[in-house]
Design a protein around this motif. Structure first.
Motif, PDB file in Angstrom:
ATOM      1  N   ALA A 245       0.839  -1.198   0.000  1.00 30.50           N
ATOM      2  CA  ALA A 245       0.000   0.000   0.000  1.00 30.50           C
ATOM      3  C   ALA A 245       0.875   1.248   0.000  1.00 30.50           C
ATOM      4  O   ALA A 245       1.850   1.346   0.740  1.00 30.50           O
ATOM      5  CB  ALA A 245      -0.922   0.006   1.218  1.00 30.50           C
ATOM      6  N   VAL A 246       0.509   2.237  -0.822  1.00 32.45           N
ATOM      7  CA  VAL A 246       1.313   3.454  -0.975  1.00 32.45           C
ATOM      8  C   VAL A 246       0.394   4.663  -1.055  1.00 32.45           C
ATOM      9  O   VAL A 246      -0.810   4.558  -1.312  1.00 32.45           O
ATOM     10  CB  VAL A 246       2.209   3.383  -2.232  1.00 32.45           C
ATOM     11  CG1 VAL A 246       3.376   2.450  -2.021  1.00 32.45           C
ATOM     12  CG2 VAL A 246       1.394   2.927  -3.446  1.00 32.45           C
ATOM     13  N   LEU A 247       0.990   5.856  -0.835  1.00 32.87           N
ATOM     14  CA  LEU A 247       0.290   7.133  -0.946  1.00 32.87           C
ATOM     15  C   LEU A 247       0.771   7.863  -2.194  1.00 32.87           C
ATOM     16  O   LEU A 247       1.917   7.719  -2.605  1.00 32.87           O
ATOM     17  CB  LEU A 247       0.549   8.005   0.291  1.00 32.87           C
ATOM     18  CG  LEU A 247       0.171   7.435   1.662  1.00 32.87           C
ATOM     19  CD1 LEU A 247       0.530   8.436   2.750  1.00 32.87           C
ATOM     20  CD2 LEU A 247      -1.299   7.106   1.716  1.00 32.87           C
ATOM     21  N   TRP A 277      -9.345   2.960  -4.674  1.00 29.44           N
ATOM     22  CA  TRP A 277      -9.032   3.507  -3.352  1.00 29.44           C
ATOM     23  C   TRP A 277      -9.161   2.424  -2.309  1.00 29.44           C
ATOM     24  O   TRP A 277     -10.123   1.640  -2.309  1.00 29.44           O
ATOM     25  CB  TRP A 277      -9.973   4.668  -3.051  1.00 29.44           C
ATOM     26  CG  TRP A 277      -9.667   5.420  -1.791  1.00 29.44           C
ATOM     27  CD1 TRP A 277      -8.468   5.946  -1.425  1.00 29.44           C
ATOM     28  CD2 TRP A 277     -10.583   5.731  -0.732  1.00 29.44           C
ATOM     29  NE1 TRP A 277      -8.568   6.571  -0.206  1.00 29.44           N
ATOM     30  CE2 TRP A 277      -9.859   6.458   0.247  1.00 29.44           C
ATOM     31  CE3 TRP A 277     -11.928   5.470  -0.513  1.00 29.44           C
ATOM     32  CZ2 TRP A 277     -10.445   6.918   1.414  1.00 29.44           C
ATOM     33  CZ3 TRP A 277     -12.522   5.940   0.641  1.00 29.44           C
ATOM     34  CH2 TRP A 277     -11.783   6.651   1.605  1.00 29.44           C
ATOM     35  N   ARG A 280      -7.914   4.286   3.036  1.00 26.35           N
ATOM     36  CA  ARG A 280      -7.039   4.779   4.087  1.00 26.35           C
ATOM     37  C   ARG A 280      -6.951   6.303   4.124  1.00 26.35           C
ATOM     38  O   ARG A 280      -7.274   6.928   5.130  1.00 26.35           O
ATOM     39  CB  ARG A 280      -5.626   4.203   3.918  1.00 26.35           C
ATOM     40  CG  ARG A 280      -5.476   2.745   4.314  1.00 26.35           C
ATOM     41  CD  ARG A 280      -4.031   2.307   4.143  1.00 26.35           C
ATOM     42  NE  ARG A 280      -3.126   3.190   4.860  1.00 26.35           N
ATOM     43  CZ  ARG A 280      -1.959   3.615   4.383  1.00 26.35           C
ATOM     44  NH1 ARG A 280      -1.570   3.262   3.185  1.00 26.35           N
ATOM     45  NH2 ARG A 280      -1.189   4.388   5.106  1.00 26.35           N
ATOM     46  N   VAL A 281      -6.502   6.918   3.057  1.00 28.62           N
ATOM     47  CA  VAL A 281      -6.204   8.353   3.052  1.00 28.62           C
ATOM     48  C   VAL A 281      -6.931   9.016   1.891  1.00 28.62           C
ATOM     49  O   VAL A 281      -6.867   8.538   0.750  1.00 28.62           O
ATOM     50  CB  VAL A 281      -4.684   8.615   2.943  1.00 28.62           C
ATOM     51  CG1 VAL A 281      -4.396  10.104   2.933  1.00 28.62           C
ATOM     52  CG2 VAL A 281      -3.944   7.930   4.076  1.00 28.62           C
ATOM     53  N   SER A 301      -4.622   7.136  -1.277  1.00 30.75           N
ATOM     54  CA  SER A 301      -3.892   5.896  -1.040  1.00 30.75           C
ATOM     55  C   SER A 301      -4.516   4.765  -1.846  1.00 30.75           C
ATOM     56  O   SER A 301      -5.706   4.798  -2.184  1.00 30.75           O
ATOM     57  CB  SER A 301      -3.909   5.543   0.451  1.00 30.75           C
ATOM     58  OG  SER A 301      -5.242   5.345   0.905  1.00 30.75           O
ATOM     59  N   LEU A 308      -2.483   2.991  -7.596  1.00 29.46           N
ATOM     60  CA  LEU A 308      -2.284   4.378  -7.186  1.00 29.46           C
ATOM     61  C   LEU A 308      -2.134   5.297  -8.392  1.00 29.46           C
ATOM     62  O   LEU A 308      -2.665   6.417  -8.406  1.00 29.46           O
ATOM     63  CB  LEU A 308      -1.064   4.481  -6.280  1.00 29.46           C
ATOM     64  CG  LEU A 308      -0.721   5.893  -5.797  1.00 29.46           C
ATOM     65  CD1 LEU A 308      -1.827   6.428  -4.901  1.00 29.46           C
ATOM     66  CD2 LEU A 308       0.618   5.915  -5.071  1.00 29.46           C
ATOM     67  N   ASP A 371      -5.334   7.691  10.214  1.00 33.14           N
ATOM     68  CA  ASP A 371      -3.890   7.615  10.040  1.00 33.14           C
ATOM     69  C   ASP A 371      -3.189   8.922  10.348  1.00 33.14           C
ATOM     70  O   ASP A 371      -1.965   8.974  10.398  1.00 33.14           O
ATOM     71  CB  ASP A 371      -3.550   7.206   8.597  1.00 33.14           C
ATOM     72  CG  ASP A 371      -3.893   5.753   8.353  1.00 33.14           C
ATOM     73  OD1 ASP A 371      -4.145   5.066   9.348  1.00 33.14           O
ATOM     74  OD2 ASP A 371      -3.913   5.337   7.189  1.00 33.14           O
ATOM     75  N   ARG A 375       0.613   9.213  11.596  1.00 32.03           N
ATOM     76  CA  ARG A 375       1.606   9.806  10.710  1.00 32.03           C
ATOM     77  C   ARG A 375       2.318  10.969  11.395  1.00 32.03           C
ATOM     78  O   ARG A 375       3.515  11.200  11.200  1.00 32.03           O
ATOM     79  CB  ARG A 375       0.914  10.286   9.426  1.00 32.03           C
ATOM     80  CG  ARG A 375       1.860  10.542   8.263  1.00 32.03           C
ATOM     81  CD  ARG A 375       1.105  10.898   6.997  1.00 32.03           C
ATOM     82  NE  ARG A 375       0.214   9.841   6.594  1.00 32.03           N
ATOM     83  CZ  ARG A 375      -1.108   9.909   6.658  1.00 32.03           C
ATOM     84  NH1 ARG A 375      -1.687  10.998   7.100  1.00 32.03           N
ATOM     85  NH2 ARG A 375      -1.857   8.895   6.277  1.00 32.03           N
TER      86      ARG A 375
END
Length: 395
Positions: A245-247, A277, A280-281, A301, A308, A371, A375
């Motif tokens: 998982a990445v932003l 999606w 998460r963010v 995210s 992404l 989060d 963070r």
């Protein structure tokens, strides 16, 4: 019966007996392999090397024990010894490959959370390459040692082994460095097969990791080939170091009159309306306000880098379309004063001077719920000490 005919008869009988024995064992393993993947893989992979080993070994023993003396006996037996060594090495390599495949079969890499599987695959692939290289080198060495002249030459070279090793180390310094770097990468988890990385300004995926080079499949299907020492001596980005998982961000420039809260609601609707999606963010912030425009950054995210990328493009497209359809006056514009004073736009209805509505959680990256607090604890750093003045006031 002549010695030649006796030798031929011994070869035929020995080869036939070995062939029958190997086929019986192969048939048994095939039957047992219906309930065991390991035995089925063993029957498939080790069949040919096992057949070659048994036939060559049986022929060698038959000629030694029953063929008697015939022309060229010494040369034929020496050749059979070399063939036995080669076939045994082939069989050992096949057995090791079966064990490595069995270890890989327990972990799938085509799932979302495949961190452990990718780590194991990287280590097993590197061990497989090392194993094959070691078997080949040892086999060649054993074969050469069967020649009396080579054996004597080896004994004479032992005295100058120190000088030879120094020269070889200097000549192969780069190669040895890459070999050591390859082993370091395999067992340090700095990079693994299928990791998403950014190297040399290119975004891609680790496609192959060997002892000497790393192949990176770039997003447009090009391949970037780098020495393994690159990843131990230069910085690079690993997007899947601890998880897939990445932003990611999508930025747009709008006029100062653009309404922020409605755009946050639109961003939330876009994220919740797509399977890209991961929940998460979803944050929209004003990150810059210079040059007569404000810059909006949408932080979203996804479960993996590919999703992404598509999500960022979707967010950018939908926000631009929303501004054009609903707030066309908020499109980027260039202002210039042509009179004595510029006209000040009246305040919007429903708002009071000096009072701003509280921003929603979608406006915060390092605070709020979810989060955000986690963070903030990760990236906030140490707190600054509070210094008291002489008058007792805090500064």
């Amino acid at each position: 019966m002549t010695s030649v005919m006796t030798a031929l008869l011994a070869v035929v009988v020995a080869a036939g007996s070995a062939l029958v024995l190997v086929e019986v064992v192969h048939w048994i393993l095939r039957r047992l392999g219906r309930r065991s993947t390991l035995l089925d893989d063993l029957a498939t992979t080790a069949h040919k090397p096992f057949l070659a080993t048994m036939i060559v070994f049986a022929v060698q023993q038959a000629l030694r024990g029953f063929a008697g003396d015939f022309p060229g006996r010494t040369g034929v037996l020496h050749a059979l010894v070399i063939l036995v060594i080669a076939s045994v090495a082939w069989l050992i390599g096949a057995l090791l490959l079966v064990l490595e495949d069995a270890a890989l079969a327990r972990w799938r890499v085509d799932v979302a959370d495949n961190l452990k599987a990718r780590r194991l695959k990287t280590q097993v692939v590197m061990l497989r390459r090392v194993t094959v290289a070691v078997i080949v080198v040892v086999t060649l060495g054993v074969m050469l040692m069967t020649f009396p002249g080579v054996r004597a030459l080896g004994a004479s070279l032992l005295a100058s082994a120190g000088l030879v090793s120094v020269i070889a180390a200097l000549a192969a310094q780069s190669t040895l460095g890459n070999l050591i770097a390859g082993l370091q990468l395999a067992f340090s988890d700095a990079v693994r097969i299928d990791d998403v990385v950014v190297v040399e300004g290119e975004w891609g995926r680790i496609e192959e990791l060997t002892l000497t080079y790393v192949a990176v499949q770039i997003w447009d299907d090009r391949r970037l080939i780098l020495p393994t020492s690159y990843f131990t001596t230069k910085p690079f980005q690993n997007w899947t170091r601890t998880g897939s998982a990445v932003l990611g961000t999508a930025e747009i420039d709008v006029d100062w009159s653009a309404p922020i809260e409605p755009m946050r609601a639109e961003l939330r609707a876009v994220c919740e309306g797509t399977e890209l999606w991961n929940g998460r963010v979803c944050v929209l912030q004003v990150t810059d306000a210079v040059g007569g425009m404000i810059r909006l950054r949408a932080l979203v995210s996804a479960d993996d880098a590919g999703s992404l990328w598509d999500l960022r493009c979707l967010v950018r497209e939908r926000l631009v379309a929303w501004v054009f359809e609903h707030r066309r006056e908020s499109l980027p514009r260039v202002r210039a004063e042509v009179g004595e004073s510029s006209r000040i736009l009246p305040a919007r209805s429903g708002s009071r001077p000096g009072i701003e509505p509280e921003a929603s959680d979608d406006a915060r990256v390092f605070s709020g719920i979810g989060d955000g607090n986690e963070r903030a604890a990760t990236f906030g750093g140490p707190e600054e000490p509070v210094v008291a003045s002489a008058s007792g006031m805090r500064q």
